[in-house]
Each structure stands twice: as structure tokens, then as C-alpha cells.
Design an enzyme around this catalytic site. Sequence first.
Site, short mmCIF file in Angstrom:
data_model
loop_
_atom_site.label_atom_id
_atom_site.label_comp_id
_atom_site.label_asym_id
_atom_site.label_seq_id
_atom_site.Cartn_x
_atom_site.Cartn_y
_atom_site.Cartn_z
CE1 TYR A 170 -2.04 3.57 2.16
CE2 TYR A 170 -3.44 2.79 0.38
CZ TYR A 170 -3.07 3.78 1.27
OH TYR A 170 -3.74 5.00 1.26
NE ARG A 217 1.50 13.24 10.89
CZ ARG A 217 1.88 13.84 9.74
NH1 ARG A 217 3.02 14.52 9.69
NH2 ARG A 217 1.14 13.69 8.66
CG PHE A 287 12.75 18.31 -3.50
CD1 PHE A 287 12.74 17.18 -4.31
CD2 PHE A 287 11.53 18.88 -3.18
CE1 PHE A 287 11.55 16.63 -4.76
CE2 PHE A 287 10.33 18.34 -3.63
CZ PHE A 287 10.35 17.20 -4.41
#
Length: 410
Positions: A170, A217, A287
Site C-alpha cells: 500500500y 502519526r 528537497f
Amino acid sequence: MDLLKSITHPDEVYALLKFKFGAGPTKPKQDHASMTKTARKCYNYLNQTSRSFAAVIQALDGDLRHAVCIFYLVLRALDTVEDDMTIPLKEKIPMLQTFHEKLEDPTWNYTKSKEKDRIVLEDFQAIAQEFRSLAECYRVVIADICKKMGHGMCEFAQRDVLTNKDWDLYCHYVAGLVGIGLSRLFSASELEDAIVGEDTELANSMGLFLQKTNIIRDYLEDSLEGREFWPKETWSKYASKLSDFQRSQNLTSGLHCLNELITNALHHVPDVLKYMSRLHNQSVFNFCAIPQVMAIATLAECYNNPKVFRSVVKIRKGQAVIMMLEATSMDSIRTIISNHSRQIGKSTPSNDPSAELTRKIVSTNLELSHTASAQLTTPSYYPPLYMSLGIMLVLILYSYGSQILHYIHS
Ligand code: D9A
């Protein structure tokens, strides 16, 4: 408010003030005046949809910047379709499966979403038009990733995340493919070597580390909305229902499950370090580094923390700004990763079922992130106490300055 949260961390207050007054690596490199109307719209949507991340994208060099901006918005559009629980499955599945074809359709948009980022669907024509203005080498990558991700999202829209293998699959579909796509864009831009785009294993881990951290989280936020992304193979060892962890009497088993999932996520750190060590371009490095160091700090904050089951645990803005200003070299990200790994190691409860595995991966990551100057913490110029007193004074003057002056003159 962010300043107050960091009041006992003078280096964070110093960094917040530096950031507030424009310090930092992320300087947008393009002037909006010279842009087409649709391009300007896209950067506005980018600044609307991503909190702090938009600036880091706009600091990317050359034509990679526009390619990543459009890739980010196309992914945000696909994500918004996947997240929108008001779209019936029989409408959502074909939309996800054919989403990559919409990039070539100048008329397509979707106006029935209720999600907060629905603007990227309502004005998808602007994003798709900018997509078609990109170089062929970028378009091929973005379309290919959208096709694979759309199909993967369909698969898991119709089945749950049961095994730990499902969890990896997933996370591959919704985040690993982003890492793989970006890595191919980096190489296509020739700002990075070909190996970066070819080594899909490492690029996939860059995505899995971020996505697993977000899923860990966001336990409560997702659970309250009936979304379950924690793998059943793991949580079913500690509870009969995933939502059981919301109840305080299940705290101990909840923490054991939480710590096991964090330990699982920490196994991606060696790949993350190897991936980062291959990057040459500073704007690409920044980045890629910023989200990874934010993730390790978030995992350290969540480790063995009961707050995960009561709210969404967040790192302080001051902490985030310090890491954003520092995550510009391999040495500094190794230091950040070793500091947070050590923090997890120190707070591993001896009776935690995963303790041995946790200590093992923590020592591996400490080994790999050992820097020449082990303790590269930000040199605080002034003893913390003086710093906080000084700042307290500045804040009082700042907030009551005028009254104090008025009082003195009256
Ligand atoms: C990323 Cl183009 C993401 N995701 C993130 C942001 O970082 C990754 C979505 C689209 C793009 C990129 C990212 C950045 C750099 C290199 C990467 C990479 O791979 C080599 O992706 C793997 O979270 C979303 C996924 C994790 C699903 C991929 C960082 C970001 N942070 C948010 C904060 C937050 O908590 O979401 O978006 C922000 O700063 O607003």
C-alpha cells in the site's frame, strides 16, 4: 505561538527569528511575471496545497522545478479522489484507473469533491495544460506513475491492509511510486546520475519511510474518520479492534503496537542514507532531505508516546525550522538521524516486546549515521539561560513596548 512553544529552546527561537526574517536555503527561483497564466495558477495551487513544502519545490534548479511542481499537483489531485469518501466506489474506481489519461484531455475536470484541496480537481485543465507543456522525458514518467498509483489505489479501495507485506505494498502505491517517479525526473533532468532513477529499491524506501511515519502519526485522525492503515498482522497481536487503542485502558498494548510499527519504519533508514549519499545537486538534496529529517524527528516524538492515541503528535515549528536550515549536507542529516535514533534508543522500555529489535535497528542506524564530528549540534553562542532571559526581555518589550514608553513619558 510557535515562538512560545520553543521558549525553552533558545536555538529554536534563534532559528525561528532567522527564518522569519528570510534566512534559509529555500528561495523560490522564478519570477511569476514571466509565467503563462496557467503556470501562475499552478504555483498558487502549490502554495495553497502544501504547507512548507512549496518553497522547497520552487527552489529546485532549471526545468526540474516546473516538472516537480506539476507532478506534485497531479499527485495531489489523484490523492484527493482517493481520500474523498463522498465519491461512490463505482464512480471512484474508473476515475482512479483512467486518471493518467486525463492528463492528455484538455476538457476534463471534477467539480463534485468536498475535500479541502478540491481546487486541483476543479481546475484540473490548468494543471493538465502545464503537464502537456513539459518535455517528453518528464511527461512519460508522470503519466506512468499516475497509471500505476491509480491501479494500486483501486486495489486497496476494495481491500484492507492485513499483512505487513500489504502495508509495504500500500505504501509503495501511494508513496514509493512518488519516490521512484521523482528519482526518474531527477535523472531525466541530468542534475543527478542515471543510477538515482534506476535504483527503484532505494527510491521506494524514500517513500515508505515518509508514508509509514504519516500513517503512524495520524492514527487518531484516521481512526476517528473510520480509516485504518495500520497493518492488522501487527495490531491484532495487541487488540481485537484497531480502535481499541483510543481507550486509555488499552494504553500499554497500544504503546507496544506503536513501538513495533516505528521499529518497522526505522528499517528504511539505511536505504534513505544510501539514496541521499548519491545526490550531487544541492537543490535536489535539500528537497529530498527536508521531509526525511522531519520524518525521523516525528518518529522520535511518537515513540512510546501516549499522545499518539489522544491527538496528532507534531514536532515544534522551531525544531522543524532548525532541521530545514541544517539539512543541506550528508554530515548534517547523519547527525540529525543519529541524534533522533539515540533518543529512541534511550527511551526503549526494557519490557517492550520489540525492545531487542528496536535496539538492533537503532544501533545499525547509529553506525550508518556516525559522523566525523559525532556531536554536531548547533553551537549555541550564549548560555541558554541568558538566551531565554534575553528573549523574554525582547518579547516583553515587543508586546508592551508602547505602554512602557507611554508610562515613562507620562
Ligand atoms: C513528496 Cl512530488 C510527497 N509527499 C511528502 C513530501 O515529500 C515527498 C508528495 C509529492 C511529492 C513529493 C518527497 C520529497 C522529496 C523526495 C521524495 C519524496 O522522494 C524521493 O517522496 C517520497 O510527504 C507525500 C508522500 C509521502 C505520500 C510521498 C513532504 C511533504 N510534507 C508536508 C508535511 C506533511 O506532513 O505532509 O509534503 C508539507 O511539508 O507540507
